[in-house]
Design a protein around this motif. Structure first.
Motif, PDB file in Angstrom:
ATOM      1  N   VAL A 135       0.949  -1.144  -0.076  1.00 31.78           N
ATOM      2  CA  VAL A 135      -0.137  -0.121  -0.141  1.00 31.78           C
ATOM      3  C   VAL A 135       0.993   1.202   0.160  1.00 31.78           C
ATOM      4  O   VAL A 135       1.850   1.479   0.629  1.00 31.78           O
ATOM      5  N   SER A 136       0.646   2.135  -0.901  1.00 28.39           N
ATOM      6  CA  SER A 136       1.472   3.597  -0.902  1.00 28.39           C
ATOM      7  C   SER A 136       0.575   4.577  -0.736  1.00 28.39           C
ATOM      8  O   SER A 136      -0.598   4.576  -1.231  1.00 28.39           O
ATOM      9  N   GLY A 137       1.091   5.680  -0.545  1.00 26.10           N
ATOM     10  CA  GLY A 137       0.511   6.940  -0.344  1.00 26.10           C
ATOM     11  C   GLY A 137       1.175   8.073  -0.185  1.00 26.10           C
ATOM     12  O   GLY A 137       2.518   8.007  -0.749  1.00 26.10           O
ATOM     13  N   GLU A 138       0.912   8.973   0.377  1.00 28.29           N
ATOM     14  CA  GLU A 138       1.866  10.313   0.416  1.00 28.29           C
ATOM     15  C   GLU A 138       1.344  11.085   1.641  1.00 28.29           C
ATOM     16  O   GLU A 138       0.428  10.995   2.143  1.00 28.29           O
ATOM     17  N   VAL A 139       2.316  11.719   2.107  1.00 30.63           N
ATOM     18  CA  VAL A 139       2.253  12.991   3.002  1.00 30.63           C
ATOM     19  C   VAL A 139       1.293  14.141   2.712  1.00 30.63           C
ATOM     20  O   VAL A 139       1.577  14.801   1.733  1.00 30.63           O
ATOM     21  N   THR A 140       0.257  14.392   3.254  1.00 36.39           N
ATOM     22  CA  THR A 140      -0.653  15.509   2.942  1.00 36.39           C
ATOM     23  C   THR A 140      -0.522  16.900   3.841  1.00 36.39           C
ATOM     24  O   THR A 140      -0.881  17.771   3.336  1.00 36.39           O
ATOM     25  N   GLU A 141      -0.011  16.700   4.886  1.00 35.23           N
ATOM     26  CA  GLU A 141       0.294  17.667   5.923  1.00 35.23           C
ATOM     27  C   GLU A 141       1.356  17.294   6.892  1.00 35.23           C
ATOM     28  O   GLU A 141       1.608  16.088   7.374  1.00 35.23           O
ATOM     29  N   SER A 142       2.408  18.314   7.073  1.00 35.11           N
ATOM     30  CA  SER A 142       3.305  18.015   8.210  1.00 35.11           C
ATOM     31  C   SER A 142       3.574  19.619   9.130  1.00 35.11           C
ATOM     32  O   SER A 142       4.052  20.372   8.442  1.00 35.11           O
ATOM     33  N   LYS A 143       3.093  19.423  10.174  1.00 39.56           N
ATOM     34  CA  LYS A 143       3.215  20.383  11.044  1.00 39.56           C
ATOM     35  C   LYS A 143       3.883  20.302  12.383  1.00 39.56           C
ATOM     36  O   LYS A 143       3.649  19.249  12.968  1.00 39.56           O
ATOM     37  N   ARG A 144       4.970  21.147  12.504  1.00 38.85           N
ATOM     38  CA  ARG A 144       6.020  20.939  13.641  1.00 38.85           C
ATOM     39  C   ARG A 144       5.132  21.233  14.932  1.00 38.85           C
ATOM     40  O   ARG A 144       4.255  22.451  14.802  1.00 38.85           O
ATOM     41  N   PRO A 145       5.597  20.850  15.895  1.00 39.94           N
ATOM     42  CA  PRO A 145       5.067  21.468  17.300  1.00 39.94           C
ATOM     43  C   PRO A 145       5.557  22.729  17.811  1.00 39.94           C
ATOM     44  O   PRO A 145       6.466  23.227  17.101  1.00 39.94           O
ATOM     45  N   GLY A 146       4.777  23.451  18.236  1.00 40.04           N
ATOM     46  CA  GLY A 146       5.045  25.120  18.643  1.00 40.04           C
ATOM     47  C   GLY A 146       6.020  24.979  19.982  1.00 40.04           C
ATOM     48  O   GLY A 146       6.160  23.862  20.638  1.00 40.04           O
ATOM     49  N   ARG A 147       6.489  26.137  20.205  1.00 37.39           N
ATOM     50  CA  ARG A 147       7.391  26.446  21.357  1.00 37.39           C
ATOM     51  C   ARG A 147       6.535  26.556  22.560  1.00 37.39           C
ATOM     52  O   ARG A 147       7.133  26.295  23.657  1.00 37.39           O
ATOM     53  N   VAL A 148       5.391  27.126  22.395  1.00 34.27           N
ATOM     54  CA  VAL A 148       4.612  27.421  23.632  1.00 34.27           C
ATOM     55  C   VAL A 148       3.296  26.564  23.676  1.00 34.27           C
ATOM     56  O   VAL A 148       3.092  25.940  24.837  1.00 34.27           O
ATOM     57  N   LYS A 149       2.590  26.414  22.580  1.00 37.07           N
ATOM     58  CA  LYS A 149       1.509  25.445  22.399  1.00 37.07           C
ATOM     59  C   LYS A 149       1.480  24.933  20.983  1.00 37.07           C
ATOM     60  O   LYS A 149       2.317  25.500  20.084  1.00 37.07           O
ATOM     61  N   GLY A 150       0.640  23.844  20.872  1.00 36.15           N
ATOM     62  CA  GLY A 150       0.464  23.332  19.584  1.00 36.15           C
ATOM     63  C   GLY A 150       1.345  22.132  19.392  1.00 36.15           C
ATOM     64  O   GLY A 150       2.736  22.101  19.760  1.00 36.15           O
ATOM     65  N   ARG A 151       0.834  21.023  18.817  1.00 31.01           N
ATOM     66  CA  ARG A 151       1.448  19.728  18.960  1.00 31.01           C
ATOM     67  C   ARG A 151       1.801  19.350  17.294  1.00 31.01           C
ATOM     68  O   ARG A 151       1.369  19.941  16.583  1.00 31.01           O
ATOM     69  N   GLY A 152       2.826  18.578  17.391  1.00 27.87           N
ATOM     70  CA  GLY A 152       3.212  17.912  16.031  1.00 27.87           C
ATOM     71  C   GLY A 152       2.044  17.393  15.248  1.00 27.87           C
ATOM     72  O   GLY A 152       1.275  16.407  16.111  1.00 27.87           O
ATOM     73  N   GLU A 153       1.816  17.345  13.951  1.00 29.87           N
ATOM     74  CA  GLU A 153       0.593  16.869  13.155  1.00 29.87           C
ATOM     75  C   GLU A 153       1.374  16.224  11.752  1.00 29.87           C
ATOM     76  O   GLU A 153       1.650  17.078  11.063  1.00 29.87           O
ATOM     77  N   LEU A 154       0.935  15.013  11.358  1.00 30.83           N
ATOM     78  CA  LEU A 154       1.130  14.283  10.298  1.00 30.83           C
ATOM     79  C   LEU A 154      -0.050  14.017   9.779  1.00 30.83           C
ATOM     80  O   LEU A 154      -0.911  13.252  10.247  1.00 30.83           O
ATOM     81  N   GLY A 155      -0.251  14.311   8.301  1.00 33.32           N
ATOM     82  CA  GLY A 155      -1.602  13.683   7.601  1.00 33.32           C
ATOM     83  C   GLY A 155      -1.050  12.791   6.580  1.00 33.32           C
ATOM     84  O   GLY A 155      -0.093  13.113   5.908  1.00 33.32           O
ATOM     85  N   ILE A 156      -1.719  11.707   6.350  1.00 34.51           N
ATOM     86  CA  ILE A 156      -1.417  10.812   5.584  1.00 34.51           C
ATOM     87  C   ILE A 156      -2.542  10.402   4.715  1.00 34.51           C
ATOM     88  O   ILE A 156      -3.546  10.076   5.123  1.00 34.51           O
ATOM     89  N   LYS A 157      -2.443  10.220   3.280  1.00 34.01           N
ATOM     90  CA  LYS A 157      -3.435   9.567   2.239  1.00 34.01           C
ATOM     91  C   LYS A 157      -2.853   8.542   1.750  1.00 34.01           C
ATOM     92  O   LYS A 157      -1.864   8.443   1.075  1.00 34.01           O
ATOM     93  N   LEU A 158      -3.686   7.453   1.819  1.00 32.97           N
ATOM     94  CA  LEU A 158      -3.372   6.097   1.389  1.00 32.97           C
ATOM     95  C   LEU A 158      -4.106   6.129  -0.090  1.00 32.97           C
ATOM     96  O   LEU A 158      -5.411   6.040  -0.046  1.00 32.97           O
ATOM     97  N   THR A 159      -3.275   5.580  -1.359  1.00 38.09           N
ATOM     98  CA  THR A 159      -4.072   6.034  -2.476  1.00 38.09           C
ATOM     99  C   THR A 159      -3.731   4.578  -3.558  1.00 38.09           C
ATOM    100  O   THR A 159      -4.629   4.733  -4.500  1.00 38.09           O
ATOM    101  N   THR A 160      -2.857   3.793  -3.250  1.00 39.95           N
ATOM    102  CA  THR A 160      -2.903   2.733  -4.145  1.00 39.95           C
ATOM    103  C   THR A 160      -2.323   1.289  -3.514  1.00 39.95           C
ATOM    104  O   THR A 160      -1.903   1.489  -2.438  1.00 39.95           O
ATOM    105  N   MET A 161      -2.984   0.324  -3.896  1.00 38.69           N
ATOM    106  CA  MET A 161      -2.784  -1.134  -3.150  1.00 38.69           C
ATOM    107  C   MET A 161      -2.385  -2.106  -4.627  1.00 38.69           C
ATOM    108  O   MET A 161      -3.195  -2.117  -5.423  1.00 38.69           O
ATOM    109  N   ILE A 162      -1.169  -2.615  -4.152  1.00 37.94           N
ATOM    110  CA  ILE A 162      -0.850  -3.730  -4.969  1.00 37.94           C
ATOM    111  C   ILE A 162      -0.737  -5.090  -4.410  1.00 37.94           C
ATOM    112  O   ILE A 162      -0.201  -5.376  -3.485  1.00 37.94           O
ATOM    113  N   LEU A 163      -1.762  -5.793  -5.063  1.00 35.16           N
ATOM    114  CA  LEU A 163      -1.579  -7.307  -4.334  1.00 35.16           C
ATOM    115  C   LEU A 163      -0.620  -8.261  -4.643  1.00 35.16           C
ATOM    116  O   LEU A 163       0.271  -7.801  -5.932  1.00 35.16           O
ATOM    117  N   PRO A 164      -0.375  -9.436  -3.985  1.00 33.16           N
ATOM    118  CA  PRO A 164       0.876 -10.155  -4.221  1.00 33.16           C
ATOM    119  C   PRO A 164       0.975 -10.663  -5.809  1.00 33.16           C
ATOM    120  O   PRO A 164       1.944 -10.818  -6.442  1.00 33.16           O
TER     121      PRO A 164
END
Length: 302
Positions: A135-164
């Motif tokens: 299964v393959s996909g791509e990163v849709t969002e990458s946000k680093r955490p802040g110094r005072v507030k805010g957490r790091g966030e990763l968005g992922i979308k899965l787009t293709t599947m290849i069977l054996p």
């Protein structure tokens, strides 16, 4: 009447007369005629080629054929038989393992991500997605955490599947859970969210305050005023810890290699039944799990 005048000599003469008259008559009767012998002139005229017929003045145009009836329309070509399909309904969970680690520290939108199924998906008692499918996909969002507030966030979308068997299908799926070895969680939007830094920030301030208090108490004892020195040291330590917190980012959101992700498909997948004739559950690659990154909360002394 008595004929007695014919005597021997007379009879003989009469026979002779009659015979003489009969012979010419017989000679005059028609009989089979022999073919006349060919003369040299006749033979030459027979062997000579016949003269060519005179050329006609002009060729007559061929008669035009009456217009034929319009050709019958070609018979319609039958459409190929449609291959039956197997539906994998939306909401189906697909357990995956990550092959390439990603982190908000370096990931960018569009970066590829590569997973592998670790457990087969079955429909009506048949394996339709074996373990070991890619299964393959791509990163849709990458946000680093802040110094005072805010957490790091990763968005992922899965787009293709290849069977054996190399059968490739389109996929639309997003994570619903993740095992990263750390404190990352998955929110309702399918984003991987890094851990909060509040606990560590409090621990940093407490630790620096304790260190400052100890240092201040030592300085105060040397000057004859332990309490004042301890107070000054505590204040300095607290300010130092607070400054460190303000200058330091929170923990990054990470998915190390070997992290497990529970993906959920957003819309049905239709698989050609003649291409999913699997007789076994499949086999996934043996990948080591992610290292333990869970933070140990420092004890609060009160």
């Amino acid at each position: 009447m008595k004929i007695n005048w014919l005597r021997g000599p007379q009879v003989g003469i009469l026979v002779l007369l009659l015979t003489g008259l009969a012979v010419p008559a017989l000679a005059q009767q028609p009989g089979p005629m022999a073919a006349p012998a060919a003369t040299p002139d006749a033979a030459a005229s027979t062997q000579a080629p016949s003269p060519a017929p005179p050329a006609s003045a002009a060729p007559q145009p061929a008669p035009t054929a009456p217009p034929s009836a319009a050709p019958a329309s070609a018979a319609p070509v039958p459409a190929p038989a449609k291959v039956p399909q197997i539906e994998v309904p939306s909401g189906t969970h697909i357990p995956l393992v990550l092959h390439n680690g990603i982190s908000t520290r370096s990931a960018r939108p569009g970066d590829p991500v590569y997973f592998e199924t670790v457990f087969p998906v079955m429909i009506d008692g048949k394996v339709v997605i074996p373990a070991g499918s890619y299964v393959s996909g791509e990163v849709t969002e990458s946000k680093r955490p802040g110094r005072v507030k805010g957490r790091g966030e990763l968005g992922i979308k899965l787009t293709t599947m290849i069977l054996p068997n190399a059968y490739m299908v389109n996929l639309n799926a997003a994570p619903s859970g993740a095992g990263t070895g750390g404190d990352e969680t998955v929110n309702s939007e399918g984003k991987i969210v890094g851990a909060s830094s509040k606990g560590s920030d409090v621990g940093t301030v407490i630790r620096t305050t304790e260190e400052g208090t100890g240092i201040g108490a030592g300085v105060g004892a040397a000057s004859g005023n332990v309490g004042r020195g301890a107070g000054i040291g505590a204040g300095v330590g607290a300010l130092t810890g607070l400054g460190a917190v303000l200058l330091t980012r929170g923990p990054e959101a990470e998915l190390p290699r070997g992290s497990t992700v529970e993906a959920v498909i957003d819309r049905p997948i239709f698989l050609d039944s003649d291409k999913v004739q699997f007789t076994g559950p499949g086999q996934a690659s043996a990948l080591a799990g992610p290292p333990d990154r869970e933070r140990r909360r420092p004890g609060i002394p009160f």
